[in-house]
Structure formats: structure tokens, C-alpha cells
Design a protein around this motif. Structure first.
Motif, PDB file in Angstrom:
ATOM      1  N   VAL A  15       0.857  -1.189   0.000  1.00 39.73           N
ATOM      2  CA  VAL A  15       0.000   0.000   0.000  1.00 39.73           C
ATOM      3  C   VAL A  15       0.893   1.238   0.000  1.00 39.73           C
ATOM      4  O   VAL A  15       1.833   1.344   0.803  1.00 39.73           O
ATOM      5  CB  VAL A  15      -0.943   0.013   1.222  1.00 39.73           C
ATOM      6  N   ILE A  16       0.605   2.165  -0.910  1.00 36.07           N
ATOM      7  CA  ILE A  16       1.366   3.413  -1.031  1.00 36.07           C
ATOM      8  C   ILE A  16       0.412   4.565  -0.755  1.00 36.07           C
ATOM      9  O   ILE A  16      -0.630   4.687  -1.415  1.00 36.07           O
ATOM     10  CB  ILE A  16       1.961   3.561  -2.454  1.00 36.07           C
ATOM     11  N   ILE A  17       0.725   5.393   0.251  1.00 37.37           N
ATOM     12  CA  ILE A  17      -0.103   6.576   0.531  1.00 37.37           C
ATOM     13  C   ILE A  17       0.543   7.759  -0.177  1.00 37.37           C
ATOM     14  O   ILE A  17       1.622   8.213   0.208  1.00 37.37           O
ATOM     15  CB  ILE A  17      -0.211   6.863   2.040  1.00 37.37           C
ATOM     16  N   GLY A  18      -0.104   8.241  -1.238  1.00 39.81           N
ATOM     17  CA  GLY A  18       0.431   9.380  -1.981  1.00 39.81           C
ATOM     18  C   GLY A  18       0.558   9.068  -3.456  1.00 39.81           C
ATOM     19  O   GLY A  18       1.107   8.030  -3.838  1.00 39.81           O
ATOM     20  N   SER A  43       3.085  -8.382  -7.123  1.00 38.22           N
ATOM     21  CA  SER A  43       2.467  -8.005  -5.846  1.00 38.22           C
ATOM     22  C   SER A  43       1.209  -7.174  -6.094  1.00 38.22           C
ATOM     23  O   SER A  43       1.114  -6.450  -7.092  1.00 38.22           O
ATOM     24  CB  SER A  43       3.426  -7.158  -5.009  1.00 38.22           C
ATOM     25  N   LYS A  44       0.273  -7.275  -5.159  1.00 31.67           N
ATOM     26  CA  LYS A  44      -0.897  -6.403  -5.211  1.00 31.67           C
ATOM     27  C   LYS A  44      -0.454  -5.010  -4.786  1.00 31.67           C
ATOM     28  O   LYS A  44       0.200  -4.847  -3.753  1.00 31.67           O
ATOM     29  CB  LYS A  44      -1.979  -6.928  -4.268  1.00 31.67           C
ATOM     30  N   ILE A  45      -0.771  -3.984  -5.594  1.00 24.93           N
ATOM     31  CA  ILE A  45      -0.374  -2.599  -5.287  1.00 24.93           C
ATOM     32  C   ILE A  45      -1.629  -1.740  -5.184  1.00 24.93           C
ATOM     33  O   ILE A  45      -2.462  -1.725  -6.094  1.00 24.93           O
ATOM     34  CB  ILE A  45       0.549  -2.010  -6.380  1.00 24.93           C
ATOM     35  N   THR A  46      -1.745  -1.011  -4.069  1.00 24.87           N
ATOM     36  CA  THR A  46      -2.832  -0.042  -3.904  1.00 24.87           C
ATOM     37  C   THR A  46      -2.219   1.326  -3.629  1.00 24.87           C
ATOM     38  O   THR A  46      -1.360   1.461  -2.757  1.00 24.87           O
ATOM     39  CB  THR A  46      -3.750  -0.418  -2.716  1.00 24.87           C
ATOM     40  N   ILE A  47      -2.642   2.320  -4.407  1.00 26.33           N
ATOM     41  CA  ILE A  47      -2.241   3.711  -4.142  1.00 26.33           C
ATOM     42  C   ILE A  47      -3.456   4.442  -3.571  1.00 26.33           C
ATOM     43  O   ILE A  47      -4.544   4.395  -4.159  1.00 26.33           O
ATOM     44  CB  ILE A  47      -1.756   4.433  -5.413  1.00 26.33           C
ATOM     45  N   VAL A  48      -3.264   5.085  -2.428  1.00 26.56           N
ATOM     46  CA  VAL A  48      -4.335   5.857  -1.792  1.00 26.56           C
ATOM     47  C   VAL A  48      -3.974   7.338  -1.884  1.00 26.56           C
ATOM     48  O   VAL A  48      -2.868   7.736  -1.506  1.00 26.56           O
ATOM     49  CB  VAL A  48      -4.505   5.454  -0.309  1.00 26.56           C
ATOM     50  N   SER A  49      -4.912   8.149  -2.390  1.00 22.45           N
ATOM     51  CA  SER A  49      -4.630   9.578  -2.547  1.00 22.45           C
ATOM     52  C   SER A  49      -5.859  10.399  -2.222  1.00 22.45           C
ATOM     53  O   SER A  49      -6.973  10.043  -2.599  1.00 22.45           O
ATOM     54  CB  SER A  49      -4.199   9.871  -3.983  1.00 22.45           C
ATOM     55  N   ALA A  50      -5.649  11.498  -1.510  1.00 27.00           N
ATOM     56  CA  ALA A  50      -6.759  12.409  -1.185  1.00 27.00           C
ATOM     57  C   ALA A  50      -6.849  13.534  -2.204  1.00 27.00           C
ATOM     58  O   ALA A  50      -7.734  14.379  -2.131  1.00 27.00           O
ATOM     59  CB  ALA A  50      -6.547  12.990   0.208  1.00 27.00           C
ATOM     60  N   GLU A  51      -5.909  13.558  -3.157  1.00 28.07           N
ATOM     61  CA  GLU A  51      -5.863  14.688  -4.080  1.00 28.07           C
ATOM     62  C   GLU A  51      -6.441  14.282  -5.428  1.00 28.07           C
ATOM     63  O   GLU A  51      -7.523  13.705  -5.514  1.00 28.07           O
ATOM     64  CB  GLU A  51      -4.415  15.176  -4.211  1.00 28.07           C
ATOM     65  N   HIS A  52      -5.723  14.530  -6.487  1.00 28.87           N
ATOM     66  CA  HIS A  52      -6.202  14.260  -7.837  1.00 28.87           C
ATOM     67  C   HIS A  52      -6.166  12.768  -8.079  1.00 28.87           C
ATOM     68  O   HIS A  52      -5.256  12.068  -7.631  1.00 28.87           O
ATOM     69  CB  HIS A  52      -5.274  14.999  -8.821  1.00 28.87           C
ATOM     70  N   GLU A  53      -7.154  12.270  -8.816  1.00 29.17           N
ATOM     71  CA  GLU A  53      -7.230  10.826  -9.041  1.00 29.17           C
ATOM     72  C   GLU A  53      -5.984  10.324  -9.769  1.00 29.17           C
ATOM     73  O   GLU A  53      -5.435   9.280  -9.444  1.00 29.17           O
ATOM     74  CB  GLU A  53      -8.482  10.499  -9.865  1.00 29.17           C
ATOM     75  N   PHE A  54      -5.546  11.071 -10.762  1.00 28.38           N
ATOM     76  CA  PHE A  54      -4.406  10.618 -11.559  1.00 28.38           C
ATOM     77  C   PHE A  54      -3.188  11.503 -11.314  1.00 28.38           C
ATOM     78  O   PHE A  54      -3.312  12.712 -11.116  1.00 28.38           O
ATOM     79  CB  PHE A  54      -4.776  10.599 -13.044  1.00 28.38           C
ATOM     80  N   PHE A  55      -2.028  10.885 -11.371  1.00 25.46           N
ATOM     81  CA  PHE A  55      -0.755  11.584 -11.139  1.00 25.46           C
ATOM     82  C   PHE A  55      -0.561  12.704 -12.154  1.00 25.46           C
ATOM     83  O   PHE A  55      -0.793  12.534 -13.339  1.00 25.46           O
ATOM     84  CB  PHE A  55       0.372  10.548 -11.250  1.00 25.46           C
ATOM     85  N   PHE A  56      -0.114  13.867 -11.685  1.00 26.21           N
ATOM     86  CA  PHE A  56       0.188  14.981 -12.587  1.00 26.21           C
ATOM     87  C   PHE A  56       1.467  15.669 -12.114  1.00 26.21           C
ATOM     88  O   PHE A  56       1.919  15.484 -10.990  1.00 26.21           O
ATOM     89  CB  PHE A  56      -0.972  15.986 -12.650  1.00 26.21           C
TER      90      PHE A  56
END
Length: 431
Positions: free
Chosen positions: A5-8, A26-39
Motif C-alpha cells: 500500500v502506497i499513501i500518496g 504483488s498487489k499494489i494499492t495507491i491511496v490519494s486524497a488529491e487528484h485521481e491521476f498523477f500529474f
């Protein structure tokens, strides 16, 4: 299957996920409170200025995550619980992990100024900041920017591009004088003023005043002056975004404390990017490095560790680049604002006042230590090599034309720079 799990969802977290996926299922989960996609954060200013659209700031297609089997979850993480190996989101969702990576980045500094949470007050860090500026700009006559660093000058350029008057409050007696030596700092002061930006040196914000609707109407400085404005840009640096970890048992300094393998004191928890803090800085680097490329390098190094090849974070020689309005800036190695005891600085500035070079070297051994360039583009590979090989300043001066991106254009400056160096240091020694 191991769950990482990656926060950010910034450069560090996304680089990490991408490199893990190259080597592992591996199972990878990214959790983000900001924009859905990386910019790209550094591109926000160009969106505001009309040079790019927001979708152009996304390095990957929106289906990249699905294609690479990376699970994206939007939500604000409120707590990390190492004992049960899970994270908590604000809506009471729990996500278990086998390995957890904190890549939560930075948040703009606020110093408890009265009125700092009013409508019209913003930083320049999140996509939400860009949206707020777009909303407020059409009715803004003047903006006040607080804090004389790279983000401050970017915001000033953005607002001037929309013909908004800008007052720029800088606490120091010259722009970015904690980083830049006096010659370069003075050059940028002049350049800011030439762009019709109202630069106020040695001036601090005291209070932000509200209108009757809860929107900014003015600010008060420590000189007792009231300046009417509709936008206040707070750009007085950033701090690691770690408040939600206070009760987690994860060791914190200003950021999340990590070793050279980017491990925290809690088993199976790591930190990378702006929120990570080395116990001791690497070489002469600061323990916290809020720089785009170091975030990427940390992500690459940790991906090796998490896929079975323990790898220390080794960022190599310091370099950075930025743009001060129309003047491009590069730095390689170490050039301090004030030369250290064993150092000598050589400074050349073109008569036009828009190009300059400063070279730092050891006064005894003549070893080249670093270079600042303004308005002149240099090759990264050249300086990486001379720093690794500990070449002398004389070697660098002899080969300065080779180091330049445009040797033909540089020829006239090169002779002038070498002549000034020879005159200042009693001749250019042979290599």
C-alpha cells in the motif's frame, strides 16, 4: 500475494508503483486524497498561463493504472496502525497491508497569521489551488505573495500573465539570499522589478483582513502598511505532510525518519519523497529534500528493496534547476550563499545583467566544488563527471565551452569569463 500500500499519488509514489510492477506481481494499492491521476506539480503554472491543459500535465494515460494492475483509491488517510498492519480512511474504511510506503509529500507552511484561512488565501501546490486561483483571478486587481522562494516567483509570474498587479513580500534583505550568493540574488531582485512586480524586501506579513463575506480584502505588513488585495499567495516554504502519523508510533522528526534503505522504525513501513527525513543528511544534502528528482530516485531505490534486492538511496551529486521569470538557473555541486573557510568563489556577470556564472573551488587544492549558472545552459553529464573525478577549477575553466549546451553561442562569453578568471586568480594553471 503480498499487498503493498502506497499513501500518496505524487512523483515518489507513482515511480515506486511503476518500478515494483516491472519486477513483481504483488498487489499494489495507491491511496490519494488529491487528484485521481498523477500529474506534474511543476506544470501547474503553465496551465494557469494557458500554455498547457491540465491533461497535458499527466505523464500517463488514465488507463495506465488498470493496464498495470494498480488499484487507485481516493480518500484521506487519518491513521496508520502498525500493530494490526492497516490504515484507516476518514470514512472508517480500513485497508490492510503487508508493506506500507508513506509518500505523502509536503504541505505549504502557515505560521498562524490572523486571516490565513480566509477565501482568497492559497498556496501553489495542489490541483485545488489551481482551481481556486482560476475562480478568483477574474475579479482580482492585486495579489500579495508572501515568501521569497521558487514557488513565490512562479506564482508572481502566473498572476502577472493575467495582468494582475503583484506585491511580493520577502522577509530577507534580498531575494532567496539564504540560497543564492549576493551577486545572483541582486540580479534576480532587478529582474523581478523589471517585470513590474512590487518587490518589498525585509517585509513581513502581520495580518490578512477580511471583507464582510469572509474573503480577503487587504493585508497588513510589519511596516504598518495596509495593502488592498483580493488574493494572498502563501509561499513561505513547505513542511512534510505527517500530522496524521503523530499517534502511530512511527518515529518522526520534521518528517518521517528513515535510514539509507528508506525504512522507518516500524517493521514493513517505509517513507519516500518530501515527507521522508534522513537521520543525517547524505553528503552535504539536507535531511529532507523536497525536490522532484530526488523523490523519483527514492521511488526507484525502494522498488529494488521491495522486490528482493535491498538498495540504499544514493542520490549522487547535488543538482537543481529553476526559472526566475525569463532567467533559467542551474546549479551543480555546492555553491553556498557565503563561501566556507576553505572555499573561494569566482563570479562573472554579463554586462546585460541577465547572464552569470559562479564557480566554487577549494582555495588550497583548487578542486572544483560547484557552479551556479544563470541564463546559460550547461550539460549535466559534464559536471557530474568533473565532480566525481574531483577535477580542478582550472580543468573546468579550460573546458567550459564543452560544458555549454550551445558552444557556438557561448564562444564570446567563454573568452571573457576565462580572461576575468585569469586576472582574478593570477593566471589559469595548466590542467
Amino acid at each position: 500475494m503480498e499487498h503493498i500500500v502506497i499513501i500518496g499519488n505524487g512523483i515518489s509514489g507513482v515511480t515506486l508503483a511503476r518500478h515494483i510492477r516491472k519486477k513483481s506481481n504483488s498487489k499494489i494499492t495507491i491511496v490519494s486524497a488529491e487528484h485521481e491521476f498523477f500529474f506534474s506539480r511543476t506544470a501547474l503554472m503553465y496551465v494557469f498561463m494557458g500554455h498547457m491543459k491540465l491533461e497535458h500535465t499527466q505523464p500517463y494515460e488514465n488507463n495506465f493504472w488498470k493496464k498495470n494492475n494498480i488499484d487507485l483509491k481516493q480518500g484521506l488517510v487519518t491513521a496508520v496502525v502498525p500493530a494490526s498492519k492497516e490504515i484507516l480512511l476518514e470514512n472508517n474504511i480500513r485497508i490492510p497491508y503487508d508493506k506500507l510506503v508513506l509518500a505523502t509529500g509536503s504541505k505549504p507552511n502557515k505560521y498562524g497569521w490572523p486571516g490565513q484561512d480566509l477565501q482568497g488565501v492559497t498556496g501553489l501546490y495542489h490541483k485545488q489551488d489551481l482551481e481556486a486561483l482560476e475562480k478568483w483571478a477574474p475579479t482580482t486587481k492585486r495579489a500579495v505573495i508572501v515568501g521569497g522562494g521558487l514557488i513565490g516567483i512562479e506564482l508572481a509570474e502566473m498572476l502577472r500573465a493575467r495582468d494582475i498587479a503583484v506585491t511580493f513580500l520577502v522577509r530577507e534583505n534580498s531575494f532567496w539570499s539564504g540560497v543564492l550568493p549576493s551577486g545572483e540574488s541582486q540580479m534576480i531582485n532587478r529582474h523581478i522589478l523589471e517585470h513590474h512586480i512590487d518587490l518589498r524586501l525585509e517585509t513581513n506579513l502581520v495580518e490578512i483582513l477580511s471583507d464582510d463575506k469572509g474573503h480577503v480584502k487587504a493585508i497588513v505588513t510589519d511596516k504598518g502598511e495596509t495593502i488592498d488585495c483580493e488574493i494572498v499567495g502563501l509561499t513561505a516554504g513547505v513542511s512534510p505532510n505527517v500530522d496524521f502519523l503523530k499517534d502511530s508510533g512511527i518515529e518522526l522528526g520534521r518528517g518521517v525518519l528513515v535510514n539509507r534503505f528508506l525504512e522507518t522504525n516500524s517493521k514493513d513501513i517505509y517513507a519516500i519523497g518530501d515527507c521522508a527525513e534522513q537521520h543525517e543528511g547524505i553528503d552535504q544534502r539536507r535531511p529532507i529534500e523536497a525536490v522532484w528528482y530526488t523523490g523519483r530516485m527514492m521511488g526507484e531505490a525502494l522498488a529494488q528493496t521491495l522486490t528482493g534486492t535491498p538498495t540504499q538511496y544514493k542520490p549522487g551529486h547535488w543538482f537543481n534547476s529553476a526559472k526566475f521569470l525569463d532567467i533559467e538557473y542551474q546549479t551543480y555541486g555546492w555553491v553556498w550563499a557565503k563561501a566556507k573557510e576553505n572555499e573561494t568563489h569566482f563570479y562573472w556577470e554579463h554586462t546585460g545583467g541577465k547572464k552569470a556564472i559562479r564557480i566554487s573551488f577549494d582555495k588550497n587544492s583548487r578542486e572544483f566544488l560547484g557552479i551556479n549558472t544563470f541564463g546559460i545552459r550547461m550539460r549535466h553529464e559534464f559536471f557530474d563527471k568533473v565532480l566525481t573525478e574531483k577535477k580542478t577549477v582550472d580543468y573546468v575553466m579550460h573546458h567550459l565551452a564543452e560544458a555549454n549546451f550551445d558552444p557556438e553561442f557561448f564562444t564570446s562569453y567563454n573568452k571573457e569569463i576565462q580572461a576575468q578568471f585569469t586576472s582574478a586568480f593570477n593566471g589559469l594553471k595548466t590542467e
